[in-house]
Structures are given as C-alpha cells and as structure tokens.
Design an enzyme around this catalytic site. Structure first.
Site, mmCIF file in Angstrom:
data_model
loop_
_atom_site.group_PDB
_atom_site.id
_atom_site.type_symbol
_atom_site.label_atom_id
_atom_site.label_comp_id
_atom_site.label_asym_id
_atom_site.label_seq_id
_atom_site.Cartn_x
_atom_site.Cartn_y
_atom_site.Cartn_z
ATOM 1 N NE ARG A 1 0.374 1.582 4.417
ATOM 2 C CZ ARG A 1 1.166 2.501 4.992
ATOM 3 N NH1 ARG A 1 1.739 3.428 4.253
ATOM 4 N NH2 ARG A 1 1.398 2.489 6.295
ATOM 5 C CD GLU B 1 -1.920 7.220 9.677
ATOM 6 O OE1 GLU B 1 -2.221 6.100 10.108
ATOM 7 O OE2 GLU B 1 -0.765 7.643 9.666
ATOM 8 N NE ARG C 1 -2.139 5.225 4.511
ATOM 9 C CZ ARG C 1 -1.841 4.836 5.759
ATOM 10 N NH1 ARG C 1 -2.144 3.624 6.148
ATOM 11 N NH2 ARG C 1 -1.272 5.671 6.606
ATOM 12 C CB CYS D 1 1.856 9.417 10.501
ATOM 13 S SG CYS D 1 3.061 8.691 11.622
ATOM 14 C CB THR E 1 6.047 6.600 10.541
ATOM 15 O OG1 THR E 1 4.633 6.529 10.310
ATOM 16 C CG2 THR E 1 6.350 6.895 11.985
ATOM 17 N NE ARG F 1 1.804 -1.992 7.028
ATOM 18 C CZ ARG F 1 1.708 -3.268 7.400
ATOM 19 N NH1 ARG F 1 2.794 -3.955 7.681
ATOM 20 N NH2 ARG F 1 0.536 -3.874 7.477
ATOM 21 N NE ARG G 1 2.839 -1.850 11.051
ATOM 22 C CZ ARG G 1 2.272 -0.770 10.509
ATOM 23 N NH1 ARG G 1 1.033 -0.798 10.051
ATOM 24 N NH2 ARG G 1 2.948 0.367 10.395
ATOM 25 C CD GLU H 1 0.221 1.643 13.445
ATOM 26 O OE1 GLU H 1 -0.731 2.120 12.826
ATOM 27 O OE2 GLU H 1 1.269 2.243 13.639
#
Ligand code: ADP
Ligand code: DAR
Length: 347
Positions: A116, A215, A219, A261, A263, A270, A299, A304
């Site tokens: 993703r 988020e 995505r 975020c 990160t 990811r 994970r 998460e």
C-alpha cells in the site's frame, strides 16, 4: 476553560519521539505559531500527549507544518528515518526494476501479500486540519476518479456512511477495510465527523482497494493470496499512475509524498506479507536478527498494534523515506527469502 499551551510532561518511561525531542525551549519557540490552515503545535503533538505509548506522537496538518514546526519535526524525521534535513528523497515506481520471483511457489509459508501507499491531495490540508466539507469534496473527487478505472481495476466505491454494520465487519475481517476508532488517530483529529467522507473502493476480485479519508486521504492498496510479490507491486504501480491522471498528489522534493504521520513520508509505502513462521516465532532472537538486517517491521495479523496469531506474522519494510518504492519492496522480499530459509532450517 482548558488551559492552553502548557508544556506537556511525559512519564519518565515514555519512549515516544515527541517526548524525546520536544524540549522546553523548542516548545516555547513553536507554541504560538500557526500554519495558514490554523494548525498549531498543540494539535501536532496532541496524539503523543494523550497516548504516552506512542512511537512517534506527532501528526502534521499540512505540508507547511513540516516547515513551521521543523525544530520538532526535523529531529523526529532524522531519528526515525535516518534522513537529514538536506537529504533529497527519490521515487522509483518502475516494477521492472524489482528482482522478485515468487519465493514460496508451493504456498507453504506466505498466506498473502499486500502493498500500500498513502497519498494526499495537493490542494487540500491533511486529515488533522481538513474541514468536514473539504473531506466530503475529497471523497467526491476520489470516488469519481476511481469509478472511471477500467479493465482489471474496474470496481465500485462504497461510502462508510450507510454501509451496514454486517458488511463493514466482514470487510474488516477480510482485512480489506480499515478499523474505526484508533485512539492515536482520534487524538490527532483524524476521526472527526466519522464516518462522513470515508469509504472504500475495490475491484471485483478485491485485489485492488482504495481507502478514502482514513489516516491519509487515499490508501492505494494491491493485495492477493500467496507470495507473488512482483504481481502485487506491478498492479499497484499501474493503479497509482492511473489515479494520478485525475488527482494531483501532495509531493515535496525533500520529503517525497507528504503524509500526516511522519513515519509514512517519502514513499508512504508499506509492503507486507502475512507469513507462517511458527518456528522462528519460538526463536525471536534469530527472527529479530533477520528483520533488523533487512530493515523490516513485525506487526500482528490484524494490522498495527495487533498481535500475531497461530504463528502467522505481518512482515513489512520499515524504511519509507530516503529509499525508493522498488527498494522498499526489495527490502521486504530479500528479508522474506531469508526468513523462509531460516524457518526451513528450524523445521
Ligand atoms: P497499514 O498497512 O495501512 O499501515 P495496518 O497495518 O493497520 O495498516 O493494516 C491494515 C489492514 O491490512 C489490517 O487489516 C491488516 O490485517 C491488513 N494487512 C496488512 N498486511 C496484509 C497482508 N500481507 N495480507 C493481508 N492483510 C494484510
Ligand atoms: N500510533 C502512532 C503512529 C505511528 C505510525 N503508524 C501510523 N502512522 N499508522 C505513534 O506515534 O505510535
């Protein structure tokens, strides 16, 4: 009246990067500043102040947040990504450059593969700072771009608003849909007006999905059973370029694709496999030696903050910024090859 702008105190055992880098003098320097969208330091650190178990604890409300609050964001980005403020991010979404023949032809280890990326609209603030109306406009523009996809990407957009509890539960159980109510996102202001403006697009085979306004504003997800990592990556890169014909993504030459975020900055990618490693699971020292060597993260299988179940682990790239998309997937692929080799030795 809630007291404004008090320097937060974190517990001594707090390990979040916001607690590590928000020194009193930085707080005093930044506490009165606002971005053009009215985003403040207080909003940027809210998640880490309310959740002491955060890893990072900060979210940006717009691209400008990364400049206005650089005294806090820069050291956090350097610590997490080993990426300095003068470094330049490079992108490579050419699937041909990935060397990844299926490492598990018999399907003995890899249950499924999912890759993703997060993307945000160039013309809107990020999730923590957008208004309800802006979020609904994003949903309209995203769903219209997605509903124009054809061929194998052809599918349908399903708004969360009006979706039956039963369908939503099933989609979450299938790992297709995002969960609601993450307390970290809640504190960052990312769950405001839930579920308005949120939804999921998927193709008929459910191998291509797009989450809208979780988020990040998009995505973009490619996933399927088994370990054909190259096929998953190829589908994703084709979909990204198709969507980019209709939507301008927020991108910066230094930080790459911009996400709320830190990160996820850079590739915002990811690449993960759900993989059966029961023997390595009983030998975490060896397991973590390999995941560290290939910059991988472990994970749980429900995403998460979840646990692994029955010896199945979610293994994905940890690096996102300062590496290309091909390198992210290569990190994951090379690590998975080594993990399978080690698991076989332990059998
Ligand atoms: P993200 O990957 O978007 O950062 P999460 O880690 O929470 O977010 O994962 C989101 C969902 O995707 C979860 O339901 C998780 O179980 C599912 N998922 C992640 N990787 C895989 C995979 N390789 N196969 C199947 N489902 C996956
Ligand atoms: N829970 C937040 C976010 C960390 C990274 N995961 C994201 N962005 N989903 C934390 O600071 O731990």
């Amino acid at each position: 009246m809630k007291e404004q702008n008090i320097y937060p105190s974190f517990p001594v055992d707090c390990k979040s990067l916001v607690s590590k880098y928000l020194k009193k003098e930085i707080f005093e320097e930044l506490k009165e500043l606002k971005t053009k969208n009215g985003f403040t330091l207080e909003k940027a650190i809210a998640s880490g102040v309310q959740n002491f178990d955060s890893g990072i604890g900060v979210y940006a409300g717009d691209l400008e947040s990364y400049t206005i609050f650089a005294s806090l964001f820069d050291p956090i980005i350097e610590d997490y990504h080993q990426f300095k403020k003068d470094d330049k991010h490079k992108s490579n979404l050419n699937a041909e450059d990935l060397k990844a023949s299926n490492p598990d032809i018999e399907g003995k280890y890899i249950v499924s593969t999912r890759i993703r990326v997060g993307r945000n609209f160039a013309k809107y603030p990020l999730g923590p700072a957008i208004s309800k109306e802006q979020r609904e406009n994003i949903e309209k523009e995203a769903s219209s771009a997605l509903n124009s996809l054809d061929g194998k990407l052809r599918g349908k957009y399903y708004p969360l608003e009006g979706m039956s509890e039963e369908i939503s539960k099933q989609l979450i159980q299938d790992h297709f849909l995002f969960k609601a109510g993450d307390r970290f996102l809640e504190a960052a202001g990312l769950n405001r007006n839930w579920p308005s403006g949120r939804g999921i697009y998927h193709n008929e085979e459910k191998t291509f999905l797009v989450w809208v306004n979780e988020e990040d504003q998009l995505r973009i997800i490619s996933m399927q059973s088994g370990g054909d990592i190259k096929e998953v990556f190829t589908r994703l890169t084709k979909a990204i370029s198709k969507i980019e014909e209709k939507v301008e993504f927020l991108y910066d030459n230094h930080l790459g694709y911009i996400t709320s975020c830190p990160t996820n900055l850079g590739t915002a990618m990811r690449a993960s496999v759900h993989i059966k490693l029961p023997n390595l699971g009983a030998n975490m020292k060896k397991f973590e030696e390999i995941t560290q060597k290939y910059h991988l993260q472990i994970r749980g299988i429900d995403g998460e903050h979840s646990q692994s179940i029955g010896g199945v682990y979610d293994i994905s790239n940890k690096r996102r910024l300062g590496v290309t998309e091909v390198q992210c997937v290569q990190d994951m692929y090379d690590g998975v090859v080594e993990l399978i080799k080690e698991e076989k030795k332990l059998e």
